[in-house]
Each structure stands twice: as C-alpha cells, then as structure tokens.
Scaffold this motif. Structure first.
Motif, short mmCIF file in Angstrom:
data_model
loop_
_atom_site.label_atom_id
_atom_site.label_comp_id
_atom_site.label_asym_id
_atom_site.label_seq_id
_atom_site.Cartn_x
_atom_site.Cartn_y
_atom_site.Cartn_z
N UNK A 1 -16.01 45.93 -19.03
CA UNK A 1 -15.97 44.77 -19.92
C UNK A 1 -16.00 43.48 -19.11
N UNK B 1 -14.04 41.18 -11.75
CA UNK B 1 -13.23 40.11 -11.16
C UNK B 1 -13.45 40.06 -9.66
N UNK C 1 -11.34 38.56 -6.41
CA UNK C 1 -10.03 38.07 -6.02
C UNK C 1 -10.04 37.75 -4.54
N UNK D 1 -13.92 35.65 -13.08
CA UNK D 1 -14.04 36.77 -14.00
C UNK D 1 -15.38 36.59 -14.68
N UNK E 1 -11.61 40.86 -2.81
CA UNK E 1 -11.45 42.10 -3.56
C UNK E 1 -12.23 42.03 -4.86
N UNK F 1 -12.69 45.75 -15.06
CA UNK F 1 -11.97 46.18 -16.25
C UNK F 1 -12.89 47.11 -17.01
N UNK G 1 -10.53 51.18 -21.21
CA UNK G 1 -9.09 51.01 -21.05
C UNK G 1 -8.67 49.57 -20.86
N UNK G 2 -7.41 49.39 -20.51
CA UNK G 2 -6.86 48.05 -20.38
C UNK G 2 -6.47 47.73 -18.95
N UNK G 3 -6.87 48.56 -18.00
CA UNK G 3 -6.44 48.37 -16.62
C UNK G 3 -7.60 47.93 -15.75
N UNK G 4 -7.25 47.36 -14.60
CA UNK G 4 -8.25 47.02 -13.61
C UNK G 4 -8.34 48.13 -12.57
N UNK H 1 -9.70 48.65 -8.63
CA UNK H 1 -9.96 47.76 -7.50
C UNK H 1 -10.81 48.42 -6.43
N UNK H 2 -11.66 47.62 -5.80
CA UNK H 2 -12.33 48.04 -4.57
C UNK H 2 -11.37 47.92 -3.40
#
Lengths: 113, 109
Positions: free
Chosen positions: B30, B33, B35, B48, B86, B90, B94-97, B99-100
């Motif tokens: 969705x 990001x 960072x 984002x 980083x 998302x 789901x609702x979580x991220x 990460x690489x």
C-alpha cells in the motif's frame, strides 16, 4: 514538543535478569510498536499495539512481554527466556495503526553481561 | 529470500557525487517508506510514497509499482548525509511494515 522518548539510552543487565524498557509518546497516536535491530539485519517486529489494552505478537515475540495500559505508554520487558537479548531496541508509534508513517524513538541499547 | 531487498549494502562516495540506493520488493504494497538512521541510532522518516516521485531538498524518491522497485537519490551529496538508509513497505494484506536490511552510506569530504 511532541515526540517519543525511550529510556535509558544504554542499559546493562546480568544474564538471567528481567529488564523493562520504557517507551512514552505524547503524539496522541493510537498504535505503538517495538522493534529489535541487530547488526546487518533489518528491523524486526517484537510486539505491536493498535489500541489501549490490546497488543499482538510480532515476528520475534518469544522471550518478550508488553503491556498497554495507557495510550501514551508501551513498556517492553525482556525476560530471562530471551536467549540472545543484547541488541538495539526501537519503539515507534503511528496515528492509526495502518502501514503509515511511523515515528521512532531514539532507541535503547541493551547489553546483557 | 527477503520480501524487501536493498542494494548496495554499503556505499562510499565523495562529497558532491550523485547517490542512488535501490529497493526491490516481492509483495503487494500500500506504501513504501524511506527512512534514515543516524549513527546515534535515531530513525527519521524521509518519504512515504505509493506512486510516482517525491522530492525534498536534495533527496528524491521514486517508485515503479509495476516493477516493484524504488530508488532513493541524493544529489550533491555531503558528509552529513552519511547514515543508514532503510526501505520499508506496508503490505496490502496487513498493518505492519516490513524492513530492508539498510544501506550504509558514507560520504567523504
């Protein structure tokens, strides 16, 4: 100033002791998260909470516990059952729990001796 | 294979150079990001995005949804840009991220 605070910055504990890491936010965010960061690895989700009095396990919850009694606080306890607790721990929050922009705290580096 | 892959893992540049960091992902998303994590450990959100391109100062982020690929560019790099960058996604499911592993950038004066 709004933000996320984690304390302490550095924490040392003896093997076998439980330790609680603090995370407080005054951003009025509903969702809060705990991540663990190890060298050469991406952030891994330990626990998250989308609303007060509710939380879910992340990918590496074993050996950890959390509580969410207040909207602004999400403490993480590293128990003696966690086999390799030495790591950098980051707390984050987001407005509504969707995969939206997360705001991160400064982190706590835990070293177990 | 990780769901989010970054390249390169480490990058060293001279001040003034144009920098590109890449991120590929293998899941439906969705949003993506970018960072930045400074040596002290603090993380800040840079961008984002869910489509197209965003620009903030010397930083530009692009995403190609069809190719499942994003790039972060830094123009006229400076030693203060030295940090870990980083990529996180998302997922639509789901609702979580997720990460690489991050890209360690060092810009030398």
């Amino acid at each position: 100033d709004g933000g996320i605070t984690q304390s302490p910055k550095y924490l040392f504990r003896k093997e076998g002791q439980n330790v609680t890491l603090s995370c407080e936010q005054n951003l009025n965010h509903d969702a809060m998260y705990w991540y663990r960061q190890d060298p050469g690895q991406g952030l891994r989700l330990i626990y998250y909470s989308q609303i007060v009095n509710d939380f879910q396990k992340g990918d590496i919850a074993e050996g950890y516990s959390v509580s969410r009694e207040k909207k602004e606080s999400f403490p993480l306890t590293v128990t003696s059952a966690q086999k390799n607790p030495t790591a950098f721990y980051l707390c984050a929050s987001s407005i509504n729990g969707l995969p939206d922009t997360q705001y991160f705290g400064p982190g706590t580096r835990l070293t177990v001796l | 294979k990780n769901e989010v892959e970054q390249s390169p893992q480490n990058l060293t540049a001279q001040e003034g150079e144009f920098i590109t960091i890449n991120c590929s992902y293998s899941v439906g998303i969705s949003a993506l990001h970018w960072l930045q994590q400074h040596p002290g450990g603090g993380i800040v959100s840079l961008f984002m995005l869910s489509s197209g391109k965003k620009k903030h100062g010397r930083l530009i982020a692009t995403i190609n949804i069809q190719e499942k690929h994003s790039s972060l560019h830094i123009t006229a790099s400076h030693p203060r840009d030295s940090a870990v960058y980083i990529c996180a996604v998302g997922k639509t499911s789901g609702s979580r991220l997720t990460f690489g592993e991050g890209t360690q950038l060092t810009v030398n004066p």
